[in-house]
Each structure stands twice: as structure tokens, then as C-alpha cells.
Motif scaffolding. Sequence first.
Motif: not given
Length: 129
Positions: A29-34
Motif C-alpha cells: 500500500l505504501e508503494a502504491t499510494f501517496e
Amino acid sequence: MKSKRVKIVIALGSNVDQEAHIQKAKKWLEATFEDMTFGTSLWTEPIGLSSDKFLNTLGVGYTNVNMERTLLAIKNIERKCGRRVAESRKGIIAVDIDLLLFDSERLHETDWNRGYVKNLLQQLGVSID
């Protein structure tokens, strides 16, 4: 034309190898969303199935894509973290990720009334009204 940055709130839960699956999901999630931030993780009793306890947490972040693409990204993360339809039907949930808020649109309305969701929303400074 620049895409609009919208706030998202995501609920995560797992009832098998819970801590490992939640950690893996958070990383994706951290890699996908800001600007993803997560509340503490809480153990909860399963709702609607017989299983081990769930480990739950909420995340708040931002996206520049529409809701459909956001939901597709979430489902892709669930698969990367080991979620399988056949196992889910048996009550084995490697990870369940639900989009609770997209911009100002609330989804999964019944989840907003759960005690742990209210607690974590407050902890993250997200209005529950």
C-alpha cells in the motif's frame, strides 16, 4: 491536465499468519499510494465466520487515480499478499483490504459503525461524521 489528489481510507484485516500478512500489505500500500500512514493494529473477533481472530488496522493516504483504478490496485495487492478465492470461501483470509473512503464518498457503510474502525479512525484524525 493534472489528476486530482484524493484522500483514501483503507481497512486491512487478516486471520492467518496475521502479522506477516498485514506487514506485507502495508508495504504494498505504501508503494502504491501517496503518504500512507497506518494506525495501530488491533485484534478482533471474526464477524460472520468461524476462524482465528483477525488482526486489523486502518490506513490513510492519497491517490491520483479514479475509484475504479484504486479498487483494482487494492485487489491486486490482496492477490500479491496471498489472498485466494477458494481459501476465502473457507474462511481463510490472508488479507482483506477494503476501501472505506474515496474523497468524500463513504463505502462499506456498516464497517464505519464497528468499534475498532471508529477507534482507529479517531486515532488517525479522520472524521467519522
